[in-house]
Design an enzyme around this catalytic site. Structure first.
Site, PDB file in Angstrom:
ATOM      1  N   CYS A 127       0.863  -1.186   0.000  1.00 57.28           N
ATOM      2  CA  CYS A 127       0.000   0.000   0.000  1.00 57.28           C
ATOM      3  C   CYS A 127       0.901   1.237   0.000  1.00 57.28           C
ATOM      4  O   CYS A 127       1.809   1.342  -0.824  1.00 57.28           O
ATOM      5  CB  CYS A 127      -0.944  -0.086   1.197  1.00 57.28           C
ATOM      6  N   ASP A 188      -7.464  -3.664  -8.581  1.00 57.24           N
ATOM      7  CA  ASP A 188      -7.099  -2.569  -7.666  1.00 57.24           C
ATOM      8  C   ASP A 188      -7.505  -1.224  -8.270  1.00 57.24           C
ATOM      9  O   ASP A 188      -7.423  -1.022  -9.484  1.00 57.24           O
ATOM     10  CB  ASP A 188      -5.586  -2.602  -7.417  1.00 57.24           C
ATOM     11  N   HIS A 220      -6.982  -4.550  -4.025  1.00 59.29           N
ATOM     12  CA  HIS A 220      -5.945  -3.949  -3.190  1.00 59.29           C
ATOM     13  C   HIS A 220      -5.735  -4.811  -1.942  1.00 59.29           C
ATOM     14  O   HIS A 220      -6.677  -5.268  -1.330  1.00 59.29           O
ATOM     15  CB  HIS A 220      -6.412  -2.548  -2.784  1.00 59.29           C
TER      16      HIS A 220
END
Lengths: 253, 90
Positions: A127, A188, A220
């Site tokens: 991330c 994502d 994600h």
């Protein structure tokens, strides 16, 4: 690969070390017991903070033979439950890239100073930590491998730049100084598949060593087993590729 | 920090946190990763008092439809209160 008759021991603890501008911050440090020498890995936590998943992941890297060192990037923002501290940082628009780079550079120096470190050190993140890992591989000299797991905002438009993130990480790509592994979910939203393609194009244009894996039916954070977006098969394969990559550049090189 | 969409406003109110009621001074509104809602992004509202530390927080995480409905309902309730002459203004 662990063998059943093999000795195994691990030490995992919080330590203090000098980060950005020499400021002392804390880090979670998990390492195999023994004289080594062991390769190192700076483990950069994600937006949800210096949380339990990152504790587990840091220990996982130690189990696989790495000196795994996870700095608390939110140390300066106060102390409390990781979620509460992370919420404060989220509201403030994150932490400044320069500060993170200072903390990561300090972590690299710390690891390389240890008598049981082989000197080969990588950087890993997911991330926002994936973005930071890519940025560190460009801006901090000395890493031997970098792993960017679904780092968003590596490719940024001009209107996305902020005082804390004044330069798109992809703009530093000429300075990328080690092989890069990228792991992404095709569903994502940040980074989008198009942004991953743009990053790959830039890597090719600059002749960089990289390896990208894009997973279908994954969005994600699909490694996060405590979240609804966990994807078991994709995560297992991703971890296998990740450990093979790290071994290639940090253990066998 | 995958969206960086965040706003902070100064507020005056009370919130009930894990240790009881406390004075609210700020509200942090973001559209970013939630901690608990099973979604990639959410409209997150943290009612906080920064002077009391990170733990002084009342948190909600809403999907887009819920957030829009909440905002509309707040404005509607205030409009009705104003129409009825109930608003207490300093």
């Amino acid at each position: 690969m662990y063998q059943t008759d093999q000795y195994e021991g691990m030490l995992a603890e919080t330590v203090m070390y000098p980060g950005h501008q020499g400021q002392l911050i804390n880090a979670y440090f998990a390492r195999p017991l023994g004289a080594g020498p062991f390769p190192g890995l700076v483990v950069i936590h994600h937006l949800p903070g210096w949380d339990e998943w990152y504790r587990e992941t840091t220990r996982k890297f130690a189990h696989h033979g790495y000196l795994a060192f996870s700095p608390n990037l939110y140390y300066r923002d106060g102390h409390g439950a990781p979620e509460d501290v992370a919420a404060k940082v989220r509201a403030a628009g994150g932490v400044a890239d320069d500060q993170v780079m200072g903390d990561v550079a300090g972590a690299l120096d710390y690891l390389r100073s240890l008598p049981y470190c082989s000197g080969k050190v990588g950087v890993f993140g997911t991330c926002s930590g994936g973005r930071h890992a890519f940025l560190a591989a460009c801006r901090v000299k000395g890493f031997a491998a970098a792993v960017d797991c679904w780092g968003g905002r590596v490719v940024m438009s001009k209107d996305e730049l902020t005082p804390k993130q004044p330069v798109a990480p992809v703009d530093y790509i000429a300075d990328l100084s080690c092989p890069l592994l990228g792991i992404f979910g095709e569903e994502d939203q940040s980074p989008t598949p198009e942004q991953v393609d743009l990053l790959e194009q830039a890597l090719k244009q600059h002749g960089k060593s990289y390896e990208f894996h894009r997973y279908p039916n994954a969005g994600h954070g699909f490694f996060y087993h405590n979240r609804a977006n966990y994807r078991q098969a994709q995560a297992v394969d991703g971890w296998e590729k990740l450990f093979a990559f790290l071994a290639r550049y940090l253990k066998n090189a | 920090m995958c969206t960086m969409i965040a706003q902070q406003i100064e507020i005056n109110g009370s919130g009930k946190g894990t240790t009881g009621w406390f004075t609210l001074r700020q509200a942090n509104i973001s559209y970013d990763h939630p901690f608990n809602l099973p979604a990639e992004h959410a409209l997150n509202i943290d009612f906080v008092n920064e002077a009391l530390g990170p733990g002084a927080r009342v948190a909600v995480e809403l999907d887009e439809r819920s957030a829009r409905a909440l905002a509309a309902a707040i404005l509607e309730a205030l409009a009705q209160a104003e129409h009825g002459g109930y608003l207490e203004r300093p």
